[in-house]
Design a protein around this motif. Structure first.
Motif, short mmCIF file in Angstrom:
data_model
loop_
_atom_site.label_atom_id
_atom_site.label_comp_id
_atom_site.label_asym_id
_atom_site.label_seq_id
_atom_site.Cartn_x
_atom_site.Cartn_y
_atom_site.Cartn_z
N ILE A 189 -8.56 -5.14 5.62
CA ILE A 189 -9.51 -3.32 6.79
C ILE A 189 -9.00 -2.13 6.55
CG2 ILE A 189 -10.96 -3.43 9.37
CD1 ILE A 189 -11.25 -5.77 9.50
N GLY B 141 0.67 -6.18 -1.62
CA GLY B 141 1.60 -6.66 0.05
C GLY B 141 0.80 -6.65 0.74
N GLN C 151 -2.07 0.47 6.66
CA GLN C 151 -2.57 0.56 5.98
C GLN C 151 -2.18 2.36 5.68
OE1 GLN C 151 -4.17 -2.69 3.65
NE2 GLN C 151 -4.11 -4.00 4.74
N SER C 152 -3.91 2.79 5.91
CA SER C 152 -4.03 3.29 5.21
C SER C 152 -3.30 5.08 5.89
CB SER C 152 -5.05 4.02 6.40
OG SER C 152 -5.35 4.24 7.82
N ASN D 233 -8.04 -13.63 11.63
CA ASN D 233 -7.22 -12.98 11.64
C ASN D 233 -7.34 -13.68 13.55
OD1 ASN D 233 -5.14 -11.72 13.13
ND2 ASN D 233 -5.80 -9.77 12.62
N ALA E 183 -1.40 -6.24 2.48
CA ALA E 183 -3.10 -6.19 1.75
C ALA E 183 -3.26 -6.51 0.99
CB ALA E 183 -3.35 -4.50 1.54
N GLU F 202 8.60 -4.77 -7.71
CA GLU F 202 8.24 -6.01 -6.53
C GLU F 202 8.35 -7.35 -6.99
OE1 GLU F 202 5.92 -5.49 -4.02
OE2 GLU F 202 5.76 -7.24 -3.98
N THR G 26 13.03 -8.36 -7.51
CA THR G 26 13.78 -8.44 -5.73
C THR G 26 14.98 -7.56 -5.48
OG1 THR G 26 13.06 -10.71 -4.92
CG2 THR G 26 14.40 -9.66 -3.22
N THR H 236 0.31 -1.32 0.38
CA THR H 236 0.01 -0.36 0.32
C THR H 236 0.93 0.86 0.05
OG1 THR H 236 -0.29 -0.76 2.01
CG2 THR H 236 -2.27 -0.92 1.47
N ALA H 237 2.11 1.29 0.76
CA ALA H 237 2.22 2.62 1.06
C ALA H 237 3.60 2.77 -0.55
CB ALA H 237 4.24 2.13 2.28
N HIS I 11 -8.71 1.81 7.89
CA HIS I 11 -8.77 2.20 9.25
C HIS I 11 -8.56 4.02 9.16
CE1 HIS I 11 -8.85 -1.45 11.63
NE2 HIS I 11 -7.65 -1.68 10.77
N TRP J 169 7.13 -9.79 -5.57
CA TRP J 169 5.39 -11.12 -5.93
C TRP J 169 5.23 -11.17 -7.12
CZ3 TRP J 169 3.50 -10.98 0.16
CH2 TRP J 169 4.55 -11.63 1.13
N VAL K 274 3.51 -10.81 7.63
CA VAL K 274 4.32 -9.26 9.03
C VAL K 274 3.72 -8.23 9.73
CG1 VAL K 274 7.17 -9.07 8.77
CG2 VAL K 274 5.78 -11.14 8.12
N THR L 175 9.48 -1.52 0.85
CA THR L 175 9.79 -2.96 0.89
C THR L 175 9.06 -3.32 2.54
OG1 THR L 175 11.94 -2.45 1.63
CG2 THR L 175 11.61 -3.18 -0.39
N GLY L 176 8.89 -2.91 3.08
CA GLY L 176 8.18 -3.15 4.30
C GLY L 176 9.25 -3.72 5.39
N ARG M 191 6.20 0.39 7.13
CA ARG M 191 6.10 0.04 8.20
C ARG M 191 8.27 -0.19 8.66
NH1 ARG M 191 6.83 -5.50 7.47
NH2 ARG M 191 6.57 -6.17 5.74
#
Ligand SMILES: Cc1cc2nc3c(=O)[nH]c(=O)nc-3n(C[C@H](O)[C@H](O)[C@H](O)COP(=O)(O)OP(=O)(O)OC[C@H]3O[C@@H](n4cnc5c(N)ncnc54)[C@H](O)[C@@H]3O)c2cc1C
Length: 482
Positions: free
Chosen positions: A99, A90, A435-436, A285, A92, A83, A165, A63-64, A101, A85, A338, A199-200, A420
Motif C-alpha cells: 500500500i 524490499g 514507502q512513499s 497484516n 514492499a 541487493e 550482501t 523502495t528507498a 500513501h 535478496w 521489519v 539497507t533499511g 527507514r
C-alpha cells in the motif's frame, strides 16, 4: 549496539581499483551484535578482488534504494545497486507490504518518483476510489512490482546485482572507499565515490562507524514486526453472509484462547476486518512478532514461529467460519516484515513534534504526512493506527518536510542513508518509514549525489536551491520551503 569494523585498505600495485588488500583483524565469533568481548578468530590479510566500481554505489534494493539509484543515474551518474535478496522492492514486495500513501487527506503531496512508479506500474497498480480523502491512495501487486522496479532501473541505466550482501565498509582518510560484499565466489569489493545506504538496517553506516540508535528510549525495543500472508479459495460471499453472531463468537474465541496462552497474538482491529470481509489474494497484516531484527538467531526463531501462527489462525477460521472452510494460505512474506531497526544520527533528526506540527525545513526534499504509527514493540499486535489517535497525526491538509539533513551524517561526507534507517526518533520513524516517504528521500538523495559529483563537492555542500529546482523539474511536490 554499533559495530565499527572499519578496515584500512590500500590499492594493490598496478592499477586503480584492481584489488583491495585488507589487513588482519579480529573476526566475530560470539553472541550478539557487538562481538568485541566474545571469542574471536583472526583472519589473515586478504587481497579482495574488485567486483565493480561506480560513481554512486547504492546498497539495498527496497523502495528507498530504487528511487535513489534511478534518480542519481538519470542525472548523469554511473550507478550500481547491490541487493542481498534475489528480487527488488524490499519490504514492499518481499514482505507483501503493498500500500502506498501519498495524500494529506485533502490533496496529493507526494508526486515525483512515486507518481512515476504508479504510472509505470499499469495494471499492477490500483487507485483507491476514495483517494485523496484518505491517506492511502494506491495498492499494488507485489509480484508485478518486482518487474516494474527492475524495468525502471534498467531504463535509468543502473547496474543491478542481486544475491549479494554488503558486509564490510572500507574507510580511509575519513571517506568511505568501498563496501565488501559476500558472493558465491568469495568476498569482493565494490568501490565508489558516493555511497547510499538503503539497507533499511543501516548496515553500511553501522559497519563504517556512523553513530546509530536502535529502538525507543525507554527500553531500546523497536516496533513490532509482522508476518504478512495471503489467502486463496475464500468463499467471500459466504464469509460476508455468515452474520455478526458467528463473527463475534469467533473473535471472542480467538481472544479467549490468546489470553489463555493457547493461541497466537494478533492485531484485533485487522482480525475483525478480515473475518468480516473474507478477502482473497489480499495481504493480511495481523500476525505480529517482537524482537531484535538485527539478531539472526532471534529473527529466525521469530519468523518460523510467525509462519506457524499464521496457520493456527487460519485453521481456526477454516473450522469456525463458513466461507473459510476451503481457504488456504497462498503466500507469506519472504521474511518477517521489519518496520524499524537501526537509525543513524544525522545532521538533522526528525522528531515526533516536527511530524505532528507539520514543521517545514529549508533543506526539504519533499513532504511527509503519515501519523506516528507505532506497532507495539512487545508484539501484542496493538497499533496506534487502529485507534487513529488525532494527537499523533498532522492535521488533515497539512504535511511536514523531509529534510536532506536527516539522510546525511557528520562522520562520512560521501555516505548518505535513505529509507527507514535515516535519522529520526523512534516516534518520527513511525511516520517517515512509509514507502512513499522513503522514496521521497531516495529521490532527494539520489539527485543530490549526482549534483555533488557534477559540482565536485560533498553531499552536504550541494546548493539546496539548485537541488530543489532539480527535484521540482522532475515532478516532485515541494511547497512552503522557508
Ligand atoms: C508489515 C508492515 C506493514 C507496513 N505497512 C505499510 C504501509 O501500509 N504503507 C507503507 O508505505 N509502508 C508500510 N510499512 C513500512 C514500509 O514497508 C517500510 O518502512 C519501507 O518499505 C522501508 O523501505 P526501505 O527501502 O527503507 O527498506 P526495505 O524495504 O527494508 O529495503 C531494504 C533493502 O535492502 C536490502 N538489504 C538489507 N541489508 C543489505 C545488505 N547488507 N546488503 C545488500 N542489501 C541489503 C534488503 O534485502 C531490502 O531489499 C510497513 C512495514 C511492515 C513491515
Amino acid at each position: 549496539m554499533t559495530r565499527t569494523t572499519r578496515r584500512k585498505f590500500m590499492l594493490a600495485a598496478g592499477g586503480s581499483f584492481g584489488a583491495l588488500a585488507v589487513g588482519a583483524h579480529p573476526a566475530a565469533c560470539g553472541a550478539g551484535e557487538d562481538h568485541g568481548a566474545g571469542p574471536a578468530i583472526v583472519v589473515p590479510q586478504q587481497q579482495v578482488p574488485v567486483l565493480a566500481e561506480a560513481d554512486v554505489v547504492v546498497c539495498g534494493g527496497g523502495t528507498a534504494g530504487i528511487a535513489a539509484a534511478c534518480c542519481a543515474a538519470r542525472h548523469g551518474a554511473r550507478v550500481i545497486l547491490l541487493e542481498r535478496w534475489p528480487s527488488l522492492g524490499g519490504m514492499a514486495t518481499n514482505a507483501l507490504v503493498n500500500i502506498w500513501h501519498t495524500s494529506d487527506r485533502t490533496k496529493q503531496v507526494i508526486l515525483g518518483f512515486v507518481q512515476e512508479a504508479v504510472e509505470r506500474a499499469g495494471d499492477f497498480m490500483h487507485r483507491y476510489a476514495d483517494s485523496p480523502k484518505r491517506p492511502e491512495t494506491h495498492w499494488f501487486d507485489p509480484e508485478g512490482m518486482r518487474v516494474v522496479f527492475w524495468r525502471m532501473l534498467q531504463d535509468a541505466g543502473v547496474q543491478v546485482i542481486c544475491n549479494l550482501t554488503a558486509v564490510e565498509s572500507v574507510v580511509q582518510d575519513g571517506r568511505l572507499r568501498a563496501v565488501l560484499v559476500d558472493t558465491k565466489s568469495g568476498r569482493r569489493a565494490v568501490c565508489g565515490r558516493i555511497f547510499i545506504d538503503a539497507t533499511g538496517d543501516g548496515d553500511v553506516a553501522a559497519n563504517a562507524g556512523v553513530p546509530l540508535d536502535v529502538g525507543r528510549k525507554s527500553d531500546g525495543r523497536v516496533q513490532g514486526m509482522t508476518m504478512m500472508f495471503c489467502l486463496g479459495d475464500v468463499d467471500s460471499p459466504a464469509v460476508r453472509g455468515a452474520g455478526s453472531e458467528v463473527r463475534e463468537r469467533v473473535f471472542a474465541q480467538m481472544c479467549q484462547l490468546r489470553d489463555a496462552g493457547q493461541f497466537p497474538q494478533f492485531n484485533e482491529g485487522a482480525a475483525k476486518h478480515y473475518i468480516r470481509s473474507g478477502l482473497n489474494h489480499v495481504p493480511h497484516n495481523m500476525v505480529p512478532a517482537a524482537g531484535n531484527p538485527l539478531d539472526e538467531s532471534e529473527l529466525t526463531r521469530l519468523s518460523m514461529q510467525a509462519r506457524e501462527d499464521v496457520y493456527r489462525i487460519v485453521d481456526l477460521w477454516r473450522r469456525e467460519i463458513p466461507g473459510f472452510a476451503q481457504s488456504r494460505v497462498t503466500h507469506m512474506g519472504h521474511g518477517l516484515g521489519v518496520r524499524e531497526s537501526r537509525r543513524i544520527r544525522g545532521l538533522k533528526t526528525l522528531d515526533g513534534d516536527q511530524v505532528v506540527q507539520a514543521v517545514k525545513h529549508p533543506d526539504a526534499v519533499g513532504h511527509g504526512f503519515w501519523m506516528i504509527d507505532i506497532h507495539d514493540p512487545k508484539g501484542s499486535g496493538y497499533t496506534t493506527w487502529t485507534d487513529q489517535q488525532r494527537e499523533l497525526m498532522p492535521p488533515a491538509g497539512e504535511s511536514y518536510h523531509i529534510p536532506l539533513g536527516m539522510c546525511l551524517n557528520g562522520t562520512l561526507p560521501n555516505l548518505a542513508v535513505v529509507g527507514r534507517c535515516a535519522s529520526a526518533t523512534h516516534e518520527a520513524c513511525a511516520s517517515v518509514r512509509l514507502q512513499s516517504h522513503c522514496m521521497v528521500m531516495g529521490q532527494g538523495v539520489g539527485t543530490c549525489a549526482a549534483l555533488a559529483l557534477e559540482a565536485g563537492v560533498d553531499l552536504a555542500q550541494v546548493e539546496i536551491p539548485k537541488l530543489q529546482a532539480a527535484l521540482r523539474q522532475d515532478g516532485a511536490y515541494l511547497e512552503d520551503v522557508p
